[in-house]
Design a protein around this motif. Structure first.
Motif, PDB file in Angstrom:
ATOM      1  N   GLN A  95      42.995  52.428  39.007  1.00  0.00           N
ATOM      2  CA  GLN A  95      42.719  51.463  40.076  1.00  0.00           C
ATOM      3  C   GLN A  95      43.643  51.669  41.281  1.00  0.00           C
ATOM      4  O   GLN A  95      44.722  52.226  41.162  1.00  0.00           O
ATOM      5  CB  GLN A  95      42.880  50.038  39.542  1.00  0.00           C
ATOM      6  CG  GLN A  95      41.803  49.651  38.566  1.00  0.00           C
ATOM      7  CD  GLN A  95      41.962  48.248  38.033  1.00  0.00           C
ATOM      8  OE1 GLN A  95      42.728  47.440  38.547  1.00  0.00           O
ATOM      9  NE2 GLN A  95      41.228  47.950  36.976  1.00  0.00           N
ATOM     10  N   GLY A  98      40.876  54.002  45.544  1.00  0.00           N
ATOM     11  CA  GLY A  98      39.601  54.191  46.223  1.00  0.00           C
ATOM     12  C   GLY A  98      38.466  54.687  45.349  1.00  0.00           C
ATOM     13  O   GLY A  98      37.382  54.976  45.842  1.00  0.00           O
ATOM     14  N   GLY A 100      36.732  53.006  43.201  1.00  0.00           N
ATOM     15  CA  GLY A 100      35.651  52.022  43.083  1.00  0.00           C
ATOM     16  C   GLY A 100      34.555  52.256  44.106  1.00  0.00           C
ATOM     17  O   GLY A 100      33.366  52.252  43.778  1.00  0.00           O
ATOM     18  N   ALA A 101      34.938  52.478  45.356  1.00  0.00           N
ATOM     19  CA  ALA A 101      33.947  52.733  46.403  1.00  0.00           C
ATOM     20  C   ALA A 101      33.225  54.052  46.155  1.00  0.00           C
ATOM     21  O   ALA A 101      32.005  54.154  46.331  1.00  0.00           O
ATOM     22  CB  ALA A 101      34.620  52.736  47.770  1.00  0.00           C
ATOM     23  N   ALA A 132      37.071  42.708  43.954  1.00  0.00           N
ATOM     24  CA  ALA A 132      35.702  43.148  43.664  1.00  0.00           C
ATOM     25  C   ALA A 132      34.739  42.674  44.746  1.00  0.00           C
ATOM     26  O   ALA A 132      33.867  43.428  45.184  1.00  0.00           O
ATOM     27  CB  ALA A 132      35.256  42.644  42.296  1.00  0.00           C
ATOM     28  N   THR A 134      35.348  42.109  47.877  1.00  0.00           N
ATOM     29  CA  THR A 134      35.571  42.949  49.055  1.00  0.00           C
ATOM     30  C   THR A 134      34.896  44.307  48.884  1.00  0.00           C
ATOM     31  O   THR A 134      34.222  44.802  49.800  1.00  0.00           O
ATOM     32  CB  THR A 134      37.078  43.123  49.311  1.00  0.00           C
ATOM     33  OG1 THR A 134      37.636  41.833  49.578  1.00  0.00           O
ATOM     34  CG2 THR A 134      37.348  44.046  50.481  1.00  0.00           C
ATOM     35  N   LEU A 135      35.064  44.919  47.716  1.00  0.00           N
ATOM     36  CA  LEU A 135      34.447  46.213  47.448  1.00  0.00           C
ATOM     37  C   LEU A 135      32.927  46.122  47.575  1.00  0.00           C
ATOM     38  O   LEU A 135      32.304  46.938  48.257  1.00  0.00           O
ATOM     39  CB  LEU A 135      34.819  46.711  46.047  1.00  0.00           C
ATOM     40  CG  LEU A 135      34.027  47.934  45.567  1.00  0.00           C
ATOM     41  CD1 LEU A 135      34.394  49.175  46.367  1.00  0.00           C
ATOM     42  CD2 LEU A 135      34.230  48.149  44.087  1.00  0.00           C
ATOM     43  N   TYR A 136      32.323  45.143  46.922  1.00  0.00           N
ATOM     44  CA  TYR A 136      30.865  45.032  46.944  1.00  0.00           C
ATOM     45  C   TYR A 136      30.346  44.811  48.367  1.00  0.00           C
ATOM     46  O   TYR A 136      29.340  45.400  48.760  1.00  0.00           O
ATOM     47  CB  TYR A 136      30.398  43.907  46.021  1.00  0.00           C
ATOM     48  CG  TYR A 136      30.629  44.193  44.558  1.00  0.00           C
ATOM     49  CD1 TYR A 136      30.285  45.421  43.993  1.00  0.00           C
ATOM     50  CD2 TYR A 136      31.197  43.235  43.728  1.00  0.00           C
ATOM     51  CE1 TYR A 136      30.494  45.676  42.651  1.00  0.00           C
ATOM     52  CE2 TYR A 136      31.407  43.488  42.383  1.00  0.00           C
ATOM     53  CZ  TYR A 136      31.053  44.710  41.852  1.00  0.00           C
ATOM     54  OH  TYR A 136      31.256  44.974  40.530  1.00  0.00           O
ATOM     55  N   ARG A 138      31.768  45.813  51.136  1.00  0.00           N
ATOM     56  CA  ARG A 138      31.912  47.100  51.836  1.00  0.00           C
ATOM     57  C   ARG A 138      30.804  48.075  51.451  1.00  0.00           C
ATOM     58  O   ARG A 138      30.450  48.957  52.226  1.00  0.00           O
ATOM     59  CB  ARG A 138      33.260  47.732  51.520  1.00  0.00           C
ATOM     60  CG  ARG A 138      34.296  47.534  52.589  1.00  0.00           C
ATOM     61  CD  ARG A 138      35.516  48.374  52.335  1.00  0.00           C
ATOM     62  NE  ARG A 138      35.993  48.134  50.978  1.00  0.00           N
ATOM     63  CZ  ARG A 138      36.773  48.928  50.286  1.00  0.00           C
ATOM     64  NH1 ARG A 138      37.192  50.046  50.800  1.00  0.00           N
ATOM     65  NH2 ARG A 138      37.150  48.637  49.062  1.00  0.00           N
ATOM     66  N   CYS A 139      30.278  47.928  50.257  1.00  0.00           N
ATOM     67  CA  CYS A 139      29.250  48.834  49.749  1.00  0.00           C
ATOM     68  C   CYS A 139      27.835  48.328  50.013  1.00  0.00           C
ATOM     69  O   CYS A 139      26.868  48.836  49.435  1.00  0.00           O
ATOM     70  CB  CYS A 139      29.461  49.077  48.257  1.00  0.00           C
ATOM     71  SG  CYS A 139      30.975  50.008  47.913  1.00  0.00           S
TER      72      CYS A 139
END
Length: 165
Positions: A95, A98, A100-101, A132, A134-136, A138-139
């Motif tokens: 973790q 980067g 995850g993205a 999570a 924030t990641l989602y 961004r994706c």
């Protein structure tokens, strides 16, 4: 400079299972994701769940399940072209780098290949899981504005993402 292996995804089969079973999250994240042995057992007992490994080269660094019946995400149907994403995580040791993205990019590419008729991806994320969320976002996931209250760790945002097609 040496180029790092690309992140790819693959179904969890016998050749990956032992290494996937060693994946873990930080203790504070377990309520959000669960324990890998339980996640695999649940997937094994469901014909609509596809357990998947996130691979860095040949090394499993993450896990998720694709649910071919989106109803299994929040107990209601999102149509025949919707899929669900459940239990996505990157191993605790990997973790913060980067991955995850990059994994999400690989997941979306894989869905376009293995599920070309899919037009929507549905997931829930705990309201207190800010990383999570924030990641989602961004994706490309959008918050539906609905909260799901059936999670074991409290209310969850219902997120949706259109898939190309």
């Amino acid at each position: 400079m040496r180029e790092l292996p690309a992140i790819v995804v693959a179904p969890v089969d016998a050749s990956l299972r032992e290494a996937v079973m060693r994946l873990r999250v930080h203790p504070a994240q377990q309520d959000f994701v669960g324990i890998i042995s339980n996640l695999l057992a649940e997937a094994d007992n469901s014909r609509s769940s596809e357990p998947m490994a996130v691979l860095h080269g040949a090394t499993p660094i993450g896990f998720y399940c694709i649910e071919t019946r989106s109803r299994s995400i929040v107990g209601r149907d999102f149509g025949p072209t919707a899929l669900g994403l459940r239990a996505f995580f990157i191993d605790a040791d990997w973790q913060g780098r980067g991955w995850g993205a990059q994994a999400m990019t690989a997941i979306l590419a894989d869905l376009a290949t293995r599920h070309p008729a899919a037009r929507r991806l549905v997931l829930t994320v705990n309201c207190s899981n800010h990383a999570a969320l924030t990641l989602y976002r961004r994706c490309g996931f959008e918050d539906s504005g609905e909260l799901y209250h059936g999670g074991r760790a409290g209310p969850q945002h219902l997120l949706l993402r259109a898939l190309p097609g």
